[in-house]
Write a protein that holds these residues in place. Structure first.
Motif, mmCIF file in Angstrom:
data_model
loop_
_atom_site.group_PDB
_atom_site.id
_atom_site.type_symbol
_atom_site.label_atom_id
_atom_site.label_comp_id
_atom_site.label_asym_id
_atom_site.label_seq_id
_atom_site.Cartn_x
_atom_site.Cartn_y
_atom_site.Cartn_z
ATOM 1 N N GLY A 1 -9.441 -1.749 8.600
ATOM 2 C CA GLY A 1 -8.547 -0.128 9.391
ATOM 3 C C GLY A 1 -7.580 -0.188 7.402
ATOM 4 O O GLY A 1 -8.117 -0.047 6.456
ATOM 5 N N MET A 2 -7.231 0.774 8.960
ATOM 6 C CA MET A 2 -6.126 1.028 7.884
ATOM 7 C C MET A 2 -4.379 1.538 8.409
ATOM 8 O O MET A 2 -4.267 1.073 9.296
ATOM 9 C CB MET A 2 -6.613 3.480 7.934
ATOM 10 N N SER B 1 -11.656 -6.127 1.378
ATOM 11 C CA SER B 1 -10.871 -5.280 1.744
ATOM 12 C C SER B 1 -10.471 -5.852 2.694
ATOM 13 O O SER B 1 -11.097 -6.284 3.282
ATOM 14 C CB SER B 1 -11.799 -3.804 1.656
ATOM 15 N N ARG C 1 -4.739 -5.043 11.506
ATOM 16 C CA ARG C 1 -6.296 -5.060 10.234
ATOM 17 C C ARG C 1 -5.616 -6.678 10.686
ATOM 18 O O ARG C 1 -6.416 -7.715 9.508
ATOM 19 C CB ARG C 1 -4.732 -4.320 9.374
ATOM 20 N N HIS D 1 -0.944 5.306 11.294
ATOM 21 C CA HIS D 1 0.345 6.592 11.450
ATOM 22 C C HIS D 1 1.683 6.415 12.179
ATOM 23 O O HIS D 1 2.444 5.801 12.596
ATOM 24 C CB HIS D 1 -1.100 7.478 12.384
ATOM 25 N N GLU E 1 0.921 -1.241 0.040
ATOM 26 C CA GLU E 1 0.281 -0.075 0.094
ATOM 27 C C GLU E 1 0.757 1.172 -0.155
ATOM 28 O O GLU E 1 2.002 0.973 0.525
ATOM 29 C CB GLU E 1 -1.209 0.275 0.911
#
Length: 341
Positions: free
Chosen positions: A286-287, A283, A303, A290, A48
């Protein structure tokens, strides 16, 4: 792709760490990256946005922008048998590093509109590179530039070499960028998402062009991409990165048919498939964390659908190697047969 006889490493990255020291804190863009690029093969680096793919390529060429710098680890370059250059021990602007950069290791940057100088013609930019690295005259550099532009498929190269980047289409600019990266016959070509902004037809042409030139010149290719369709088409080996680390490293067949890391499996499940069911596309929840708030333990545990409660949150997994050459960073394989740190 046909596997060449010599698959010894051309470039080795050993526990490479590249950090950016900002006013807000330290961004660990690369946090102990280890892999190698074999001679004559294509290695795809996927993951990603923000996982460290582009910083890896820039670290190899020692062109990481401030406030970033390599803080530890080694980059070993083996241009010929018996000769090894420790790139991390070289000053970024040393004579040897400048000879390697562009001469022996070329790079296609992600956005040619910003990578190519806007106030110089493409012919002058390629010609100056040839003159510096090969020591040839301006007239000879111009002739070689015309031939290079012809080889990468630019029509009427005798006139197009006097064009400025903004006068070319996106596909033509990308071809000019490829010509610039290949002009000195590099042993390694680093291609940083060379087809991201192109339509699918032009993308296929560019990939075929790189592959054809690779076979013709016998060079290794390190292709940085997020497009798994491109990976399936061109890769020999694949490195999957997550948050500045290698999550999995294997040959392309293993990655697509039997991925081991939960992140790699999740990436494979997110690929649209023709003729499949009409269920919603899966998918990854989560992301990406940071950069200033990296999770403790395994970077992916926040995740992961296969998290081991009580372990993944606290234990930082090591990169494990298997007998088939696959490497995986996951606690599920700590005690797996054939796994070694």
């Amino acid at each position: 792709m046909t596997m060449p006889a010599d698959t010894t490493p051309l470039i080795e990255l050993i526990d490479l760490k590249t950090h950016f020291f900002t006013d807000e804190g330290v961004v660990k863009a690369l946090d102990g990256v280890t892999f190698s690029v074999p001679r004559g093969r294509t290695l795809c680096v996927v993951g990603e946005s923000g996982c460290g793919k582009s910083v890896t390529g820039r670290s190899i060429l020692r062109i990481v922008d401030r406030p970033g710098r390599i803080v530890s680890g080694r980059i070993l370059y083996h241009p010929t048998p018996g000769r090894t250059v420790d790139i991390t021990a070289q000053r970024a602007m040393s004579r040897e590093m400048r000879a390697i950069r562009g001469g022996e290791i070329g790079m296609i940057f992600q956005e040619p509109m910003t990578a190519l100088g806007p106030i110089q013609t493409i012919g002058r930019q390629i010609g100056e590179t040839l003159a510096i690295h090969k020591g040839i005259s301006k007239a000879e550099a111009r002739n070689q530039t015309i031939e290079l532009l012809r080889r990468v498929g630019i029509p009427r190269p005798e006139t197009r070499l006097d064009a400025y980047p903004f006068e070319l289409s996106g596909g033509m600019r990308q071809r000019a960028m490829i010509a610039l990266g290949l002009c000195c016959g590099p042993k390694l070509l680093i291609a940083d998402e060379p087809t991201t902004a192109l339509d699918v037809t032009t993308q296929a042409v560019i990939l075929d062009l790189i592959r054809g030139l690779q076979e013709e010149m016998g060079m290794a290719v390190m292709l940085i991409t997020h497009d798994l369709g491109v990976v399936a088409e061109v890769a020999d080996d694949v490195v999957v990165m997550y948050l500045g680390r290698v999550a999995e490293h294997a040959d392309v067949q293993t990655i697509f048919k039997s991925p081991r890391h939960p992140y790699t499996r999740a990436l494979m499940r997110s690929i649209p498939r023709l003729g499949g069911s009409r269920e919603p596309l899966q998918s990854i929840k989560g992301m990406v964390p940071h950069p200033f708030r990296r999770p403790a333990g395994c970077n992916f545990h926040t995740r992961c659908a296969q998290v081991i409660a009580g372990r993944c949150e606290t234990v930082d997994p090591e990169l494990r190697s298997f007998a088939d050459g696959t490497q995986v960073r996951c606690l599920h394989y700590d005690d797996a047969p054939g796994a070694a740190s």
